[in-house]
Design a protein around this motif. Structure first.
Motif, PDB file in Angstrom:
ATOM      1  N   ALA A 288      29.959  -5.435   0.309  1.00  0.00           N
ATOM      2  CA  ALA A 288      30.424  -4.060   0.457  1.00  0.00           C
ATOM      3  C   ALA A 288      29.278  -3.055   0.453  1.00  0.00           C
ATOM      4  N   HIS A 289      28.284  -3.291  -0.387  1.00  0.00           N
ATOM      5  CA  HIS A 289      27.210  -2.309  -0.459  1.00  0.00           C
ATOM      6  C   HIS A 289      26.253  -2.394   0.727  1.00  0.00           C
ATOM      7  N   GLU A 290      26.171  -3.528   1.372  1.00  0.00           N
ATOM      8  CA  GLU A 290      25.425  -3.551   2.625  1.00  0.00           C
ATOM      9  C   GLU A 290      26.130  -2.686   3.663  1.00  0.00           C
ATOM     10  N   LEU A 291      27.453  -2.727   3.676  1.00  0.00           N
ATOM     11  CA  LEU A 291      28.216  -1.835   4.554  1.00  0.00           C
ATOM     12  C   LEU A 291      27.945  -0.377   4.196  1.00  0.00           C
ATOM     13  N   LEU A 292      27.948  -0.062   2.916  1.00  0.00           N
ATOM     14  CA  LEU A 292      27.713   1.318   2.482  1.00  0.00           C
ATOM     15  C   LEU A 292      26.321   1.796   2.860  1.00  0.00           C
ATOM     16  N   PHE A 293      25.289   0.991   2.542  1.00  0.00           N
ATOM     17  CA  PHE A 293      23.916   1.414   2.812  1.00  0.00           C
ATOM     18  C   PHE A 293      23.654   1.548   4.318  1.00  0.00           C
ATOM     19  N   THR A 294      24.233   0.638   5.098  1.00  0.00           N
ATOM     20  CA  THR A 294      24.060   0.728   6.549  1.00  0.00           C
ATOM     21  C   THR A 294      24.730   1.981   7.093  1.00  0.00           C
TER      22      THR A 294
ATOM     23  N   ALA B 152      45.750  10.298   0.814  1.00  0.00           N
ATOM     24  CA  ALA B 152      46.545  11.289   0.080  1.00  0.00           C
ATOM     25  C   ALA B 152      45.684  12.028  -0.943  1.00  0.00           C
ATOM     26  N   ARG B 153      44.737  11.339  -1.540  1.00  0.00           N
ATOM     27  CA  ARG B 153      43.837  11.959  -2.514  1.00  0.00           C
ATOM     28  C   ARG B 153      42.771  12.836  -1.858  1.00  0.00           C
ATOM     29  N   ARG B 154      42.370  12.468  -0.635  1.00  0.00           N
ATOM     30  CA  ARG B 154      41.246  13.150   0.006  1.00  0.00           C
ATOM     31  C   ARG B 154      41.593  13.533   1.449  1.00  0.00           C
ATOM     32  N   PRO B 155      42.604  14.397   1.615  1.00  0.00           N
ATOM     33  CA  PRO B 155      43.069  14.731   2.973  1.00  0.00           C
ATOM     34  C   PRO B 155      42.039  15.479   3.804  1.00  0.00           C
ATOM     35  N   GLU B 156      41.061  16.112   3.144  1.00  0.00           N
ATOM     36  CA  GLU B 156      40.038  16.826   3.911  1.00  0.00           C
ATOM     37  C   GLU B 156      38.996  15.879   4.505  1.00  0.00           C
ATOM     38  N   HIS B 157      38.998  14.628   4.043  1.00  0.00           N
ATOM     39  CA  HIS B 157      38.007  13.665   4.522  1.00  0.00           C
ATOM     40  C   HIS B 157      38.607  12.492   5.286  1.00  0.00           C
TER      41      HIS B 157
ATOM     42  N   LEU C 245      35.927  -4.979   2.004  1.00  0.00           N
ATOM     43  CA  LEU C 245      34.607  -4.373   1.900  1.00  0.00           C
ATOM     44  C   LEU C 245      34.710  -2.858   1.984  1.00  0.00           C
ATOM     45  N   LEU C 246      35.462  -2.374   2.955  1.00  0.00           N
ATOM     46  CA  LEU C 246      35.589  -0.931   3.151  1.00  0.00           C
ATOM     47  C   LEU C 246      36.239  -0.263   1.956  1.00  0.00           C
ATOM     48  N   LEU C 247      37.334  -0.828   1.460  1.00  0.00           N
ATOM     49  CA  LEU C 247      38.053  -0.208   0.352  1.00  0.00           C
ATOM     50  C   LEU C 247      37.206  -0.159  -0.914  1.00  0.00           C
ATOM     51  N   PHE C 248      36.325  -1.145  -1.105  1.00  0.00           N
ATOM     52  CA  PHE C 248      35.503  -1.195  -2.306  1.00  0.00           C
ATOM     53  C   PHE C 248      34.520  -0.025  -2.378  1.00  0.00           C
ATOM     54  N   ILE C 249      34.054   0.450  -1.238  1.00  0.00           N
ATOM     55  CA  ILE C 249      33.043   1.522  -1.232  1.00  0.00           C
ATOM     56  C   ILE C 249      33.542   2.793  -0.554  1.00  0.00           C
ATOM     57  N   LEU C 250      34.858   2.882  -0.294  1.00  0.00           N
ATOM     58  CA  LEU C 250      35.374   3.968   0.530  1.00  0.00           C
ATOM     59  C   LEU C 250      35.152   5.335  -0.104  1.00  0.00           C
TER      60      LEU C 250
ATOM     61  N   GLU D 108      48.720  -5.907   6.970  1.00  0.00           N
ATOM     62  CA  GLU D 108      49.180  -6.299   5.638  1.00  0.00           C
ATOM     63  C   GLU D 108      49.463  -5.058   4.801  1.00  0.00           C
ATOM     64  N   SER D 109      50.586  -5.093   4.080  1.00  0.00           N
ATOM     65  CA  SER D 109      51.036  -3.913   3.328  1.00  0.00           C
ATOM     66  C   SER D 109      50.039  -3.490   2.256  1.00  0.00           C
ATOM     67  N   ARG D 110      49.314  -4.446   1.660  1.00  0.00           N
ATOM     68  CA  ARG D 110      48.355  -4.077   0.611  1.00  0.00           C
ATOM     69  C   ARG D 110      47.253  -3.178   1.167  1.00  0.00           C
ATOM     70  N   TYR D 111      46.833  -3.414   2.384  1.00  0.00           N
ATOM     71  CA  TYR D 111      45.809  -2.570   2.992  1.00  0.00           C
ATOM     72  C   TYR D 111      46.397  -1.249   3.463  1.00  0.00           C
ATOM     73  N   GLU D 112      47.573  -1.288   4.025  1.00  0.00           N
ATOM     74  CA  GLU D 112      48.228  -0.050   4.446  1.00  0.00           C
ATOM     75  C   GLU D 112      48.404   0.894   3.260  1.00  0.00           C
ATOM     76  N   ASP D 113      48.917   0.364   2.137  1.00  0.00           N
ATOM     77  CA  ASP D 113      49.167   1.194   0.948  1.00  0.00           C
ATOM     78  C   ASP D 113      47.865   1.744   0.373  1.00  0.00           C
ATOM     79  N   ALA D 114      46.830   0.907   0.327  1.00  0.00           N
ATOM     80  CA  ALA D 114      45.558   1.349  -0.244  1.00  0.00           C
ATOM     81  C   ALA D 114      44.936   2.465   0.592  1.00  0.00           C
ATOM     82  N   LEU D 115      44.985   2.345   1.906  1.00  0.00           N
ATOM     83  CA  LEU D 115      44.419   3.374   2.771  1.00  0.00           C
ATOM     84  C   LEU D 115      45.218   4.670   2.691  1.00  0.00           C
ATOM     85  N   ARG D 116      46.536   4.554   2.632  1.00  0.00           N
ATOM     86  CA  ARG D 116      47.374   5.754   2.468  1.00  0.00           C
ATOM     87  C   ARG D 116      47.038   6.482   1.169  1.00  0.00           C
ATOM     88  N   ALA D 117      46.820   5.719   0.103  1.00  0.00           N
ATOM     89  CA  ALA D 117      46.543   6.323  -1.198  1.00  0.00           C
ATOM     90  C   ALA D 117      45.241   7.118  -1.176  1.00  0.00           C
ATOM     91  N   VAL D 118      44.207   6.579  -0.569  1.00  0.00           N
ATOM     92  CA  VAL D 118      42.935   7.303  -0.487  1.00  0.00           C
ATOM     93  C   VAL D 118      43.102   8.558   0.366  1.00  0.00           C
TER      94      VAL D 118
END
Length: 575
Positions: free
Chosen positions: A432-438, A350-355, A316-321, A338-348
């Protein structure tokens, strides 16, 4: 008056070893019950880290041979006293002489069959303690009620002993071949059948605990209700519905001595309800500097401290991060999984280090600083039997944003702008969007409504999540099972029963009630903008803020997804 005697059986116990939340419960609940006059003792395996760290304190009681299949295995019984509690340890280097608490699953079958048989062999004369109740926890102890009936009570031993079985996470059930369990545990077809231990032809330790114990409880009332439907029931929902007459839920407590921003040595400045806004502002600036984020007091700082697994709502988080970060917020992530979540979070990150800052590890002291420095705490779990992280976050004044499931639903009262009640934010569906809107709604409160925000933070910080209420519920349950009444021995009615304990030995192979009275906060301190706040109203564990706001209601989001993975895991992971 003869005291109520309880033997608490667990595969992990703080302060000795910890893998998950079970160890915290096994460390704190006996302390709280002992303070209320229960003669409660704890028994666990003697793992090598425990033997090494406590070798000078352990006292040998006796040894015996435990029959396990065609073999007779050495079983040592040792004990020590700590914080007023008697702890027993089952010793066998073949099974427990490793640094790893949980090992290869096929070997864990044999290890915990041995442990359960050894526990029952030690009851009574060997430990000079005849329990009125054996309190079992999770699959590693699920066969004890069955073995007690099959091998002891049917032969005239321990006839008055009752069993309570606590489910901490239904997902991990202990499923093994029936032939092997028949051999290791000497169980006949009278027990190894679909009405007893077997589920779909396989031995299921969790099911055995449900069927043969006198009472079953889970670690939150909502989770007890949820697991009786097929989405949350992990294949045992029909069994649980059949035994619903003996199923209940008691919310776990929190060690409020350990988790206290007024005394915590891990955070840069101490604070309480009188200076929480200023104190958290200092902690936030320090955390931003430590993790390399821009030091901006006005940017909402979100935190996620978790095992990185599907259960925790990472999809949910990765879909609207990216969309969430576009709202000019900052996010700190601490955890591994799980490595798939670790890699996905690292990638974001790396793209947005100020956030965004990501720490793929677990560090207890850093976790404390994140709780203290964050404004919001994300916990969008697919399911959550109880959850401690949201309680810790509120204890440090970080407002939780959670999905309404299990213990999250029982502890987080969503903010209502019309009535002014709440101590956090929540959404209903796995969407995911309920998480985003909340989350956006929560950010709007943070940015535009200082008085309401200050009231919410104070209400969260003053919520009562101590073990006091949980212990009282367990005491009533014990008394109901045995008919033995207990006079509360605690001289301090507010005593939490929580020990001051050393750090547990590390576990290198793994990385997570009812309402009670809470003291209402005093007059609110000055808000972030300098406006005066309002008084709040205590409402048990969920302390309610009484400062309404006038923003538009958040969108309801899309429809819930209709399913999730039902893949069974036989690992021994805990929350």
């Amino acid at each position: 008056m003869t005291p109520l005697k309880v033997l608490f059986v667990s595969s992990e116990v703080v302060p000795f070893v910890k893998v998950g939340g079970l160890a915290d419960v096994a460390g704190s609940l006996p302390q709280a019950l002992s303070a209320r006059g229960v003669d409660i003792r704890v028994i666990m395996p003697l793992y090598r880290p425990v033997k090494t760290q406590y070798k000078d304190k352990l006292k040998f009681i006796r040894w015996s041979q435990v029959k396990l299949g065609w073999r007779s295995m050495y079983s040592g019984l040792l004990t020590l006293q700590q914080n007023g509690i008697t702890y027993y340890f089952i010793d066998n280097d073949y099974y427990f002489g490793s640094d790893q608490i949980y090992q290869d699953y096929s070997f864990d079958v044999e290890r915990f069959c041995f442990f359960q048989r050894a526990v029952l062999e030690a009851c009574g004369q060997p430990m000079t303690f005849e329990p009125d109740i054996i309190h079992c926890n999770d699959w590693e102890t699920g066969l004890i009620p069955c073995l007690l009936q099959a091998h002891y009570q049917s032969n005239g031993y321990h006839r008055q002993t009752k069993t309570l079985y606590t489910i901490h996470n239904l997902k991990f059930q202990g499923v093994f071949g029936s032939d092997r369990i028949a051999d290791l545990c000497d169980l006949s077809a009278d027990y190894l059948n679909e009405f007893g231990v077997l589920k779909d032809g396989a031995a299921n330790f969790m099911k055995a605990g449900i069927v043969y114990s006198q009472h079953v409880n889970t670690v939150s009332p909502s989770y007890a209700s949820e697991i009786m439907n097929d989405f949350y029931g992990e294949g045992l929902d029909a069994v649980l519905r059949g035994f619903s007459y003996k199923l209940s839920g008691i919310l776990n407590g929190l060690d409020t001595r350990t988790y206290d921003p007024a005394t915590d040595p891990a955070i840069p400045i101490h604070y309480d309800s009188s200076n929480v806004i200023a104190g958290k502002a200092c902690c936030k600036a320090s955390l931003q500097q430590e993790l390399g984020l821009p030091q901006a007091a006005d940017k909402p700082l979100f935190a996620l401290i978790s095992r990185l697994t599907e259960q925790k709502g990472l999809d949910l988080l990765l879909f609207i991060l990216d969309e969430l970060l576009d709202d000019d917020i900052q996010l700190v992530v601490l955890g591994n999984g799980e490595s798939r979540y670790e890699d996905a979070l690292r990638a974001v990150a790396a793209r947005r280090p100020e956030h965004m800052a990501v720490q793929i590890r677990f560090d207890e002291k850093l976790a404390r600083r994140i709780y203290a420095g964050s404004d919001f705490f994300l916990m969008p779990s697919v399911f959550e039997p109880c959850g401690l992280s949201q309680m810790i976050a509120m204890r440090y004044g970080s407002l939780p944003i959670v999905r309404e499931t299990g213990g999250l639903k029982d502890t987080v009262d969503p903010y209502n702008q019309y009535t002014g009640t709440g101590n956090g934010f929540s959404f209903a569906n796995i969407n995911a969007h309920e998480l985003l809107f909340t989350s956006k709604y929560a950010v709007d409160v943070y940015r535009r409504h200082d008085e309401a925000w200050t009231a919410l933070v104070k209400c969260a910080l003053n919520s009562d999540f101590s073990w006091k209420q949980s212990a009282e519920q367990y005491l009533k349950l014990y008394q109901g099972l045995t008919g033995i009444q207990v006079t509360d021995a605690s001289p301090d009615p507010s005593a939490s029963g929580e020990p001051e304990t050393p750090e547990p030995s590390p576990a290198p192979n793994h990385a997570d009630q009812t309402a009670g009275a809470s003291q209402g906060p005093a007059k609110l301190a000055t808000s972030r903008s300098g406006k005066a706040g309002h008084k709040t109203k205590a409402a048990g564990r969920k302390t309610a803020a009484k400062q309404p706001i006038t923003t538009e209601a958040s969108p309801s989001g899309r429809k819930a997804r209709t399913g999730r993975s039902q893949t069974k895991s036989n690992k021994s992971g805990k929350d």
